[in-house]
Design a protein around this motif. Structure first.
Motif, PDB file in Angstrom:
ATOM      1  N   ILE A 103       0.819  -1.206   0.000  1.00 47.11           N
ATOM      2  CA  ILE A 103       0.000   0.000   0.000  1.00 47.11           C
ATOM      3  C   ILE A 103       0.866   1.275   0.000  1.00 47.11           C
ATOM      4  O   ILE A 103       0.412   2.349  -0.375  1.00 47.11           O
ATOM      5  CB  ILE A 103      -1.007  -0.018   1.173  1.00 47.11           C
ATOM      6  CG1 ILE A 103      -2.130   0.983   0.947  1.00 47.11           C
ATOM      7  CG2 ILE A 103      -0.309   0.201   2.495  1.00 47.11           C
ATOM      8  CD1 ILE A 103      -3.305   0.791   1.882  1.00 47.11           C
ATOM      9  N   HIS A 110      -1.866  -1.973  -5.313  1.00 49.65           N
ATOM     10  CA  HIS A 110      -2.526  -1.640  -4.049  1.00 49.65           C
ATOM     11  C   HIS A 110      -2.038  -0.309  -3.466  1.00 49.65           C
ATOM     12  O   HIS A 110      -2.445   0.068  -2.374  1.00 49.65           O
ATOM     13  CB  HIS A 110      -2.311  -2.758  -3.019  1.00 49.65           C
ATOM     14  CG  HIS A 110      -2.817  -4.083  -3.475  1.00 49.65           C
ATOM     15  ND1 HIS A 110      -4.155  -4.363  -3.598  1.00 49.65           N
ATOM     16  CD2 HIS A 110      -2.157  -5.198  -3.885  1.00 49.65           C
ATOM     17  CE1 HIS A 110      -4.310  -5.597  -4.046  1.00 49.65           C
ATOM     18  NE2 HIS A 110      -3.116  -6.129  -4.227  1.00 49.65           N
ATOM     19  N   GLU A 128      -4.082  -2.340   8.188  1.00 51.55           N
ATOM     20  CA  GLU A 128      -4.770  -2.914   7.026  1.00 51.55           C
ATOM     21  C   GLU A 128      -5.613  -4.087   7.510  1.00 51.55           C
ATOM     22  O   GLU A 128      -5.102  -4.979   8.183  1.00 51.55           O
ATOM     23  CB  GLU A 128      -3.766  -3.416   5.989  1.00 51.55           C
ATOM     24  CG  GLU A 128      -2.854  -2.348   5.431  1.00 51.55           C
ATOM     25  CD  GLU A 128      -1.795  -2.960   4.538  1.00 51.55           C
ATOM     26  OE1 GLU A 128      -2.112  -3.251   3.365  1.00 51.55           O
ATOM     27  OE2 GLU A 128      -0.662  -3.171   5.024  1.00 51.55           O
TER      28      GLU A 128
END
Length: 179
Positions: A103, A110, A128
């Motif tokens: 992320i 992502h 997450e």
């Protein structure tokens, strides 16, 4: 000589018993594996491969980690590593020196530069939600990434990450800020 060439009756002869190696070796291997694989309740946590600089921070962190997290005692990990630790059952798992989270990695599908991080006791964490309902939280703005996975048993539906507060002192002392 009646009864054959034996000097002693057949029922009194010593019996030779031989098992060929190809028969008994697997049996011994299984017994050895079972006897040596007792992990005594150890948690299986895969160890990352940090850089040399990150490894130094992770070893320092390992030495400062708490004996209890969220009221649960520390467990041994398999494989044993200065980059992993675990508490409770199911285990809250810590890994230090792993790769940058997807992320936070530009170019990754992502990647989310605006992902919400939170600060707990002076340590910034990026939480997450995992498919099973648990939470993986990774430190941000530190010279080594510290990842903590908290199983759904402890997070509940609300995603409680209060266990992270138990890591704050150790992370602040061992892993400096900066990227």
């Amino acid at each position: 000589m009646p009864g054959g060439p034996y000097l002693v009756p057949p029922y009194a002869r010593p019996v030779r018993f031989s098992i060929r190696p190809r028969v008994w070796l697997p049996f011994v291997a299984v017994l050895t594996a079972v006897g040596c694989s007792s992990t005594d309740g150890a948690a299986k946590v895969s160890a990352p491969s940090p850089s040399a600089a990150e490894a130094g921070y992770c070893r320092a962190l390992h030495a400062k980690l708490p004996d209890a997290v969220n009221g649960m005692k520390r467990r041994t990990t398999v494989p044993a590593s200065d980059y992993t630790a675990a508490w409770g059952d199911p285990a809250i798992e810590l890994r230090c020196g792993g790769p940058r989270p997807e992320i936070l990695t530009p170019g990754n599908e992502h990647y989310n530069p605006s992902a919400d991080a939170m600060e707990l006791n002076g340590v910034s964490w990026l939480p997450e939600r995992l498919p099973g309902g648990g939470v993986r939280a990774t430190t941000t703005l530190r010279k080594a990434f510290v990842e903590v996975v908290i199983p759904s048993k402890y997070t509940g539906e609300a995603g409680d990450v209060s266990a992270l507060t138990d890591f704050a002192d150790a992370v602040r002392q061992a892993v400096p800020t900066g990227i």
